[in-house]
Design a protein around this motif. Structure first.
Motif, mmCIF file in Angstrom:
data_model
loop_
_atom_site.group_PDB
_atom_site.id
_atom_site.type_symbol
_atom_site.label_atom_id
_atom_site.label_comp_id
_atom_site.label_asym_id
_atom_site.label_seq_id
_atom_site.Cartn_x
_atom_site.Cartn_y
_atom_site.Cartn_z
ATOM 1 N N THR A 11 0.868 -1.168 0.000
ATOM 2 C CA THR A 11 0.000 0.000 0.000
ATOM 3 C C THR A 11 0.908 1.223 0.000
ATOM 4 N N THR A 12 0.402 2.359 -0.417
ATOM 5 C CA THR A 12 1.213 3.568 -0.530
ATOM 6 C C THR A 12 1.827 3.942 0.818
ATOM 7 N N ALA B 170 3.005 6.719 3.059
ATOM 8 C CA ALA B 170 2.690 8.151 3.086
ATOM 9 C C ALA B 170 3.037 8.768 4.430
ATOM 10 N N GLU C 114 8.413 7.950 -0.398
ATOM 11 C CA GLU C 114 6.990 7.636 -0.229
ATOM 12 C C GLU C 114 6.491 6.894 -1.470
ATOM 13 N N ALA D 82 4.465 4.617 -4.081
ATOM 14 C CA ALA D 82 3.065 4.248 -4.284
ATOM 15 C C ALA D 82 2.910 2.733 -4.193
ATOM 16 N N ALA D 83 1.679 2.288 -4.034
ATOM 17 C CA ALA D 83 1.396 0.850 -3.995
ATOM 18 C C ALA D 83 1.962 0.180 -5.246
ATOM 19 N N THR E 261 4.961 -0.349 -6.010
ATOM 20 C CA THR E 261 6.232 0.230 -6.451
ATOM 21 C C THR E 261 7.365 -0.520 -5.769
ATOM 22 N N GLY F 12 1.123 2.876 5.545
ATOM 23 C CA GLY F 12 1.497 1.987 4.450
ATOM 24 C C GLY F 12 2.323 0.815 4.922
#
Length: 134
Positions: A49-50, A52, A78, A80-81, A83, A122
């Motif tokens: 999940t992202t 953040a 940070e 992103a999902a 990644t 996240g």
């Protein structure tokens, strides 16, 4: 002529449950084969999940009982999902691996450091690749 010895390359995987950036926490413990020193090759983080936060980057540290980032201090930003980040990726401005030699028969500690405001979120999967051969 030198003698070739096989390396024990092990991928240590820490799952989402232990790699949660909602708070500073211990991500897990790695211990190599008995009597073998290790060499930290690389770490790979895949965000589920992202990740953040409002200020500062999330970090992953690898260290020991007396120095939390003795071996690695990695600012992952940070992501992103879905990644993926690698310690030896071309986008890294500096190598996060501080000391690649890991002692034998010692707990290697992985820790999460959330962003500086303490409101991080996240999770993801961390794979730490180590050659246990020395």
């Amino acid at each position: 002529m030198g003698v070739y010895t096989d390396k024990d390359r092990i991928q240590h995987v820490l799952t989402e449950a232990s790699m949660d950036f909602a708070s500073n926490n211990a991500g897990g413990t790695i211990r190599g084969p008995r009597g073998k020193q290790g060499r930290l090759i690389r770490a790979i983080f895949r965000a589920s999940t992202t990740i953040a936060g409002t200020t500062g980057d999330a970090k992953i540290n690898i260290g020991n009982g007396s120095d939390a980032d003795a071996y690695m201090s990695w600012s992952i930003g940070e992501p992103a999902a879905d990644t993926e980040r690698l310690t030896d990726d071309a986008v890294q401005t500096s190598n996060p691996i501080i000391l690649d030699r890991l002692p034998a028969d010692t707990d290697i500690l992985v820790a999460i450091v959330e962003d500086t405001t303490g409101d991080g979120a996240g999770d993801g999967v961390l794979t730490v690749i180590i050659d246990w051969d020395y």
